[in-house]
Design a protein around this motif. Structure first.
Motif: not given
Length: 544
Positions: A155-166
């Protein structure tokens, strides 16, 4: 990186002391909290576990590794939930100590695969095993009774587009796996020269997987339909008659939206403090502002029901003619905040903190609400969540599978107004939107209020904790089904398979291990036989 000899000697002395090592474990476990809002150092998550992993791998015994895992878990929980201290007081130490035990087996697992000088094969296995063990900890503590899935590392990656795609492919679980895998590979690079090839290969595999998902995973279809949703945030209103004054402020802010061509107005959690069925005067006031703005109003009632015993938190849809009959009763309640688990045993908590004096009642099923009119002439289907229900990936997934086109979370974090909690809570909506491919509104009484598009992208401006206002958002709708909605929590099952394979491999290795010295083997068999007994020996005291 080479550490000066003097500094290395000081560090060795510190870690050789039980108290010094314990303090180091607590501090190392707390570090990942910096990756979450409010600091929001998302990039730090990819190295935040390294000190903790380095500490555990140097444990001289499995028991010490278990202790390092437990103490680090305590540090993590206290850091991520530090904003609960004013409410739970000293009881939070007991909770952290109990939940921190979940990391104790993980500590043993880390030492088993990273301790000593692992071979290239064991190092490669560690890049899969360590994240899988971490994911099991996240899965268990995500149970509502243990506090729910707050502070999942992914959940710490909520503003990172590649992480949201994951997240759209495997949910927040897949993001957590990738983050821990990177941390594990970094530890191998720093400590095991012979394992640098598998470590670099692991890092490259993580980068390739993230890049491939970013480029090729299916994206939500956007047919061009847009809904105009207003969010009403009355702000902090406390003191005598606070509930009535908050209602009046929400009423005033909603009335000022007349002429904005709205499809829906959303009020925050506990925005209505009376049962609308028992108080037709309040129902009429909400209906009046609904007529004024030409849109239905989604309110949240926190009150004792007139038709059923107990206090419920209910999302209620109110139209120009009054309550429409569509409602959702909150199902997952905040432990200690809205009910006390095992109250007969833990009821004393109410005397040392601000735990619930009376348990709220819970609903029995999720509901998709349908508005009278939508952008295409048919009713807009809204999936409601209340407060920390937005932290549960399965709830939003179930709503979308039930036909929800727009997710709405109604929240109230005024108790934690000056802490990291409001920003952390708002960030969860980005993940739920990305996982499901549906836009999401996170509406609060006192901020932070935020709206996210179907891929987790932020729409418009956030409403901060100092704002008392209403804002209108144009929200694009989407169609299609994300892989996560279709296949569910498959990364969890993959992690279980990895751990099962490791256990099977260790079992086979134990069976193939040679027997003790002096053991004989049966002819044609690999099974050892015990030494023959002589006249001067016995099974209990050989050689006598």
């Amino acid at each position: 990186m080479r550490i000066p000899a003097g500094r290395r000697e000081q560090l060795t002395r510190l870690l050789s002391s039980p108290w010094g090592r314990g303090a180091a474990a607590l501090a190392a476990g707390a570090l990942p909290a910096l990756a979450f809002p409010a600091p929001a150092l998302w990039w730090f998550a990819y190295a935040a576990l390294v000190p903790w992993l380095l500490l555990i791998r140097t444990a001289t015994t499995g028991r010490r590794a278990v202790l390092d895992g437990w103490l680090g878990g305590i540090g993590f929980l206290l850091a991520v939930h530090h904003w609960l201290v004013p409410n739970l007081h000293v009881f939070i130490l007991l909770l952290a100590a109990m939940l921190g035990l979940l990391w104790a087996p993980w500590g043993w697992l880390v030492r088993a695969v990273l301790g000593g000088t692992p071979s290239a094969a064991r190092a490669a296995a560690a890049i899969a095993v360590v994240p899988s063990g971490w994911l099991m900890v996240e899965l268990v503590r995500s149970w509502e009774g243990l506090g729910g899935p707050w502070g999942l590392l992914g959940a710490s990656q909520w503003q990172v587009e590649p992480a949201l795609r994951l997240a759209s492919v495997g949910g927040v679980w897949l993001v957590s796996l990738l983050v821990v895998a990177v941390n594990t590979a970094v530890v191998l690079l720093l400590t095991v020269p012979a394992a640098r090839v598998p470590a670099v290969a692991g890092l490259c595999a993580c980068a390739v997987a993230a890049g491939a998902v970013w480029l090729w995973a299916p994206r939500p279809e956007r047919p061009g339909d847009v809904v105009r949703v207003a969010v009403v945030q009355p702000g902090v209103i406390n003191g005598l008659g606070g509930a009535e004054r908050r209602f009046a402020r929400s009423e005033e802010l909603t009335g000022a939206l007349a002429g904005q061509r709205l499809d829906l107005v959303v009020w925050g959690e506990s925005s209505v403090g009376v049962d609308l069925a028992a108080r037709p005067d309040f129902a009429a006031r909400v209906a009046a502002v609904s007529r004024a703005v030409g849109a239905e109003v989604l309110v949240n009632v926190d009150a004792r029901r007139s038709d059923r015993p107990g206090i419920f938190k209910s999302t209620v849809l109110v139209g120009p003619g009054g309550p429409t009959g569509d409602r959702y009763d909150k199902m997952r309640l905040v432990p200690f905040g809205e009910y006390v688990p095992a109250r007969a045993l833990l009821g004393w908590v109410t005397s040392v903190g601000e735990a619930a004096g009376e348990d709220r009642m819970r609903g029995s099923r999720q509901v998709v609400l349908e508005l009278a009119d939508g952008p295409s002439g048919s009713g807009l289907r809204v999936g409601p969540l209340v407060c920390f229900e937005s932290a549960f990936p399965d709830m939003s997934r179930r709503l979308v599978r039930g036909g929800a086109q727009l997710l709405v979370a109604q929240s109230a974090t005024s108790t934690f107004q000056e802490s990291w909690a409001p920003a952390q809570h708002a960030s969860l909506a980005a993940l739920r939107a990305a996982e499901t491919g549906r836009p999401m509104v996170h509406a609060t009484l006192t901020g932070v209020t935020a709206v996210y598009g179907p891929e987790g992208e932020q729409l418009g401006d956030r409403l901060g904790t100092d704002d008392s206002t209403a804002a209108v958002y144009e929200i694009p709708l989407a169609r299609g089904t994300t892989p996560y909605v279709r296949f569910g929590d498959w990364p969890v099952y993959g992690a279980l398979a990895v751990l099962a394979a490791m256990c099977a491999a260790e079992g086979l290795r134990a069976l193939r291990r040679p027997g003790p010295p002096g053991a004989l083997r049966k002819p044609g068999s690999g099974t050892p036989e015990p030494p023959a007994r002589t006249a001067h020996g016995s099974a209990v005291r050989p050689g006598r």
